[in-house]
Structures are given as structure tokens and as C-alpha cells.
Design a protein around this motif. Structure first.
Motif, mmCIF file in Angstrom:
data_model
loop_
_atom_site.group_PDB
_atom_site.id
_atom_site.type_symbol
_atom_site.label_atom_id
_atom_site.label_comp_id
_atom_site.label_asym_id
_atom_site.label_seq_id
_atom_site.Cartn_x
_atom_site.Cartn_y
_atom_site.Cartn_z
ATOM 1 N N UNK A 40 35.656 35.037 32.993
ATOM 2 C CA UNK A 40 36.433 33.837 33.331
ATOM 3 C C UNK A 40 35.544 32.735 33.913
ATOM 4 N N UNK A 41 34.247 33.027 34.015
ATOM 5 C CA UNK A 41 33.275 32.084 34.576
ATOM 6 C C UNK A 41 33.700 31.627 35.971
ATOM 7 N N UNK A 42 34.169 32.601 36.772
ATOM 8 C CA UNK A 42 34.705 32.294 38.094
ATOM 9 C C UNK A 42 33.713 32.545 39.218
ATOM 10 N N UNK A 81 41.837 32.562 40.478
ATOM 11 C CA UNK A 81 42.240 31.178 40.709
ATOM 12 C C UNK A 81 41.428 30.557 41.846
ATOM 13 N N UNK A 82 41.309 31.276 42.948
ATOM 14 C CA UNK A 82 40.535 30.794 44.093
ATOM 15 C C UNK A 82 39.064 30.624 43.721
ATOM 16 N N UNK A 83 38.487 31.633 43.091
ATOM 17 C CA UNK A 83 37.066 31.588 42.744
ATOM 18 C C UNK A 83 36.752 30.416 41.810
ATOM 19 N N UNK A 84 37.601 30.215 40.819
ATOM 20 C CA UNK A 84 37.383 29.109 39.887
ATOM 21 C C UNK A 84 37.463 27.761 40.602
ATOM 22 N N UNK A 85 38.444 27.633 41.485
ATOM 23 C CA UNK A 85 38.625 26.370 42.202
ATOM 24 C C UNK A 85 37.391 26.039 43.030
ATOM 25 N N UNK A 86 36.850 27.038 43.720
ATOM 26 C CA UNK A 86 35.670 26.808 44.556
ATOM 27 C C UNK A 86 34.443 26.569 43.679
ATOM 28 N N UNK A 87 34.298 27.345 42.629
ATOM 29 C CA UNK A 87 33.124 27.187 41.768
ATOM 30 C C UNK A 87 33.091 25.813 41.115
#
Length: 252
Positions: free
Chosen positions: A217-219, A186-192
Motif C-alpha cells: 500500500x506504500x504506507x 490510513x494513518x500511515x499513508x496520511x503521515x507518509x
């Protein structure tokens, strides 16, 4: 599709590689020069060296250790910890680093990012973010090895830093760090989704499946791990072989 990168991390304290859980319970796990060579031989795409107590103790990164590690490898090498000035950056680059990682110092003086990017290039400036989830679902950037909550919203901070010249984000989830329960997707996706530069996922990897998950997940553009490699539970080649089986592009 660009190849995904696998990056071992050397968290160094007093000249030794250490590892903990949620940034505490720190234990020595090896010698930085030996581990650096081992990971290079295994096919690591890059190496990250973080002097984890440099900022807290108010001292410089251990230049001699950086020099010794740089002699062991021929892959991109990022160094962070206690880098507070352009002169500190220059010293690390002369010691053999290819990139410098800024965390606490950048939060205290964001213009340091701009100065570094103008002098050395955006590709040389890595913004390290230690993120802690809040009750409202947002994340705050924490500094000094997790000791101080800055109250700074992580998504706002990475956007500001990239606008100033940061060329890459090294994103560590404090909630996941050392738990081996998987990357904080969740964090990685939000930042990416918030920035146009590469994001390195850090914190929580405990299995081959976790490496695959963060990429499927393309995160993240790269995955960083420490204890899995330090304790010889996996090699870098094990990870790459597994990802290739899952049709995830990795470098040879």
C-alpha cells in the motif's frame, strides 16, 4: 526502490521486555539482551528500544540495559524513553545507541528536536508519535504512554517536527497497538504523504500478510513489530522470505 526494513521493538519496563494491548495489560515477555541478540541473529535490519515508563515515572532511561543490548548487536539501534535534554541524548549515544527517539519531551519542547539535529545530525533524531483517532477522523498525538491527549493534530505535528530537523518518524497507532488486526494503513499513508522523511509503521501487526500490506500500500518505509517476534510466532527471516516471494525488496 529502497529496501524495506523489518524492525523488532523492545518495550522495556524495570529491565524486562514487556507487551500489552492498546498500551494496557502489560506482561513480561523476556530479557532485553537475550531478545536483542536473537533478533540480530535472525537478520533484523534495526532494533528499537523504548523504556516505556521512563517519562511517566520521571526517571532516566536505563543506561546499563542500553549498554548491554548494544554489545549484542551490530545494526542500527534506536533508544527512546525519558530523553528530555541534549545531555540525555549524548548519554544514550555514548551507551551505544545510533539514534534517539523523542516523544513526550519533543511535544513539550519542540526546540529539542532542532537542538538535537544540529548537534548530532537529522539522521540521529527519530520523532516517535503515538496517534489516537478522533471522532472527526483526525488523529491526536498522545503522550506519557497514552495517558495524556495533547490535542495536537498528528499531521501538523509531524510536519512541524520534520521542519525542525527530525529525520524519521516512528508512528504508532494506539487504536491498533497489540490487536494483531493489521497496521493502521490510513494513518500511515496520511503521515507518509505529509512528510519527506522515512516512516516506520508500528502497532497492530499480526501476520505475514500485514507486513506485505503496509508495503504494498506504500504506507511505510519500515515495519516494526513486537509480540509476533517475542512469542516466536514468526522470525525476522520468515517475514523477509515472505516479502521476497511477494517481490517486495528487503535486505538480505
Amino acid at each position: 526502490m529502497l529496501s524495506k526494513r523489518i524492525i523488532p521493538c523492545l518495550d522495556v519496563r524495570d529491565g524486562k521486555v514487556v507487551k500489552g494491548i492498546n498500551f494496557v495489560g502489560i506482561k513480561e515477555v523476556g530479557d532485553p539482551e537475550t531478545l536483542a541478540r536473537e533478533y540480530y541473529d535472525q537478520g533484523a535490519d534495526e532494533l528499537v528500544f523504548l523504556d516505556i515508563t521512563a517519562t511517566h515515572e520521571g526517571r532516566d532511561t536505563m543506561v546499563n540495559v542500553v549498554e548491554n543490548v548494544a554489545r549484542q548487536i551490530c545494526i542500527p539501534f534506536t533508544v527512546g524513553g525519558g530523553i528530555r535534554t541534549l545531555e540525555d541524548m549524548k548519554r544514550m549515544l555514548r551507551a551505544g545507541a545510533d539514534k534517539v527517539s523523542l516523544n513526550s519531551s519533543a511535544l513539550r519542547d519542540p526546540d529539542l528536536i532542532r537542538q538535537g539535529a544540529e548537534m548530532f545530525g537529522n539522521q540521529c533524531i527519530v520523532l516517535a508519535v503515538d496517534a489516537k483517532k478522533q471522532e472527526d477522523g483526525s488523529w491526536h498525538a498522545v503522550i506519557n504512554g497514552g495517558r495524556i491527549d495533547t490535542g495536537k493534530d498528528v499531521l501538523e505535528w509531524v510536519q512541524e517536527a520534520v521542519a525542525l530537523g527530525a529525520g524519521e518518524i516512528l508512528l504508532t497507532s494506539m487504536d491498533a497497538d497489540g490487536t494483531k488486526q493489521g497496521f493502521d494503513i490510513e494513518l500511515c499513508k496520511a503521515v507518509r504523504n505529509a512528510v519527506p522523511v522515512p516512516v516506520i509503521a508500528s502497532g497492530g501487526c499480526g501476520s505475514l500478510a500485514h507486513f506485505a500490506e503496509v508495503f504494498e500500500e506504500d504506507a511505510a518505509d519500515a515495519a516494526l513489530a513486537a509480540s509476533l517476534f517475542h512469542y516466536h510466532e514468526l522470525t525476522v527471516q520468515d517475514v523477509k522470505d515472505y516479502l521476497k516471494e511477494r517481490n517486495i525488496e528487503v535486505r538480505p
